[in-house]
Design a protein around this motif. Structure first.
Motif, mmCIF file in Angstrom:
data_model
loop_
_atom_site.group_PDB
_atom_site.id
_atom_site.type_symbol
_atom_site.label_atom_id
_atom_site.label_comp_id
_atom_site.label_asym_id
_atom_site.label_seq_id
_atom_site.Cartn_x
_atom_site.Cartn_y
_atom_site.Cartn_z
ATOM 1 N N GLY A 51 0.797 -1.217 0.000
ATOM 2 C CA GLY A 51 0.000 0.000 0.000
ATOM 3 C C GLY A 51 0.831 1.269 0.000
ATOM 4 N N GLU A 52 0.157 2.362 -0.354
ATOM 5 C CA GLU A 52 0.853 3.645 -0.465
ATOM 6 C C GLU A 52 1.324 4.168 0.885
ATOM 7 N N ILE A 53 0.555 3.961 1.941
ATOM 8 C CA ILE A 53 0.953 4.480 3.262
ATOM 9 C C ILE A 53 2.273 3.844 3.697
ATOM 10 N N TYR A 54 2.397 2.535 3.535
ATOM 11 C CA TYR A 54 3.650 1.846 3.851
ATOM 12 C C TYR A 54 4.792 2.437 3.020
ATOM 13 N N PHE A 55 4.538 2.568 1.704
ATOM 14 C CA PHE A 55 5.571 3.098 0.819
ATOM 15 C C PHE A 55 6.005 4.494 1.258
ATOM 16 N N ARG A 56 5.062 5.371 1.542
ATOM 17 C CA ARG A 56 5.400 6.750 1.915
ATOM 18 C C ARG A 56 6.182 6.801 3.227
ATOM 19 N N ARG A 57 5.872 5.925 4.171
ATOM 20 C CA ARG A 57 6.641 5.873 5.427
ATOM 21 C C ARG A 57 8.085 5.451 5.151
ATOM 22 N N LYS A 58 8.237 4.429 4.315
ATOM 23 C CA LYS A 58 9.585 3.960 3.970
ATOM 24 C C LYS A 58 10.339 5.023 3.168
ATOM 25 N N GLU A 59 9.645 5.685 2.265
ATOM 26 C CA GLU A 59 10.252 6.749 1.462
ATOM 27 C C GLU A 59 10.843 7.832 2.376
ATOM 28 N N THR A 60 10.080 8.254 3.374
ATOM 29 C CA THR A 60 10.551 9.271 4.320
ATOM 30 C C THR A 60 11.714 8.744 5.150
ATOM 31 N N GLN A 61 11.605 7.501 5.611
ATOM 32 C CA GLN A 61 12.681 6.884 6.402
ATOM 33 C C GLN A 61 13.995 6.875 5.617
ATOM 34 N N TYR A 62 13.936 6.423 4.366
ATOM 35 C CA TYR A 62 15.159 6.313 3.575
ATOM 36 C C TYR A 62 15.673 7.676 3.113
ATOM 37 N N LEU A 63 14.776 8.607 2.840
ATOM 38 C CA LEU A 63 15.213 9.962 2.509
ATOM 39 C C LEU A 63 15.991 10.550 3.682
ATOM 40 N N ASN A 64 15.456 10.411 4.892
ATOM 41 C CA ASN A 64 16.148 10.934 6.074
ATOM 42 C C ASN A 64 17.471 10.228 6.312
ATOM 43 N N GLU A 65 17.509 8.937 6.048
ATOM 44 C CA GLU A 65 18.751 8.174 6.173
ATOM 45 C C GLU A 65 19.826 8.773 5.251
ATOM 46 N N ILE A 66 19.440 9.075 4.025
ATOM 47 C CA ILE A 66 20.390 9.625 3.056
ATOM 48 C C ILE A 66 20.808 11.042 3.432
ATOM 49 N N ILE A 67 19.841 11.891 3.776
ATOM 50 C CA ILE A 67 20.208 13.291 4.038
ATOM 51 C C ILE A 67 20.943 13.465 5.367
ATOM 52 N N ASN A 68 20.829 12.493 6.247
ATOM 53 C CA ASN A 68 21.568 12.562 7.512
ATOM 54 C C ASN A 68 22.936 11.888 7.440
#
Length: 173
Positions: A51-68
């Motif tokens: 589902g999209e909600i799962y995807f969007r949570r993971k997207e934010t998690q991995y984006l933050n992982e990269i930018i941090n």
């Protein structure tokens, strides 16, 4: 430094991101590819199975992982990434990030995307350029307030890739 390219699908984020990374001797990451690697699944399969909600949570998690991370990197975001979970706020408030919105008109995006729509699950069901233009227009209406928060807006209409790359570099050097 992190350099983030954002914009609608077909705006050239990945293509320009690779070129920009090479020019700066940075690594390049396409966020969708990064998510696929981490989740061991394609983006379309993640949407279908979890589902999209799962995807969007993971997207934010991995984006933050990269930018941090401490790595200098050029990142191409997915078209919807800036619009969810305060992702845009995280991008523009971080002094280590320069963000660029690659802005293209609806007709140019439709022309670019129409022939490759079979490879893009969100638009594969659209059968005419008119339908595609309507779909893009609706999305851009919703997404433009987020995209427009980027540090720099690059009008990419009627510009060759090299000219856009040079414009990106002038904002960085």
């Amino acid at each position: 430094m992190k350099i983030i390219l954002l914009g609608y699908m077909g705006s050239g984020k990945t293509t320009l991101g690779k070129e920009l990374a090479t020019s700066l001797n940075y690594n390049f990451l396409d966020l969708d590819d990064y998510i696929s690697d981490k989740e061991h699944s394609s983006i379309s399969h993640l949407f279908q199975s979890k589902g999209e909600i799962y995807f969007r949570r993971k997207e934010t998690q991995y984006l933050n992982e990269i930018i941090n991370s401490t790595e200098d990197v050029v990142i191409a975001l997915g078209g919807g990434t800036p619009c969810y979970a305060n992702n845009m706020e995280s991008i523009i408030s971080n002094p280590e990030i320069k963000s660029f919105y690659l802005k293209l008109s609806i007709p140019i995006l439709a022309k670019r995307l129409f022939n490759e729509r079979a490879n893009r699950p969100l638009i594969s069901h659209l059968n005419s350029e008119e339908e595609l233009m309507e779909y893009i227009g609706k999305h851009l209406f919703e997404r433009s307030p987020y995209y427009s928060q980027a540090h720099h807006i690059i009008n990419a209409n009627d510009k060759e890739q090299q000219a856009i790359l040079e414009e990106l570099l002038t904002h960085l050097i």
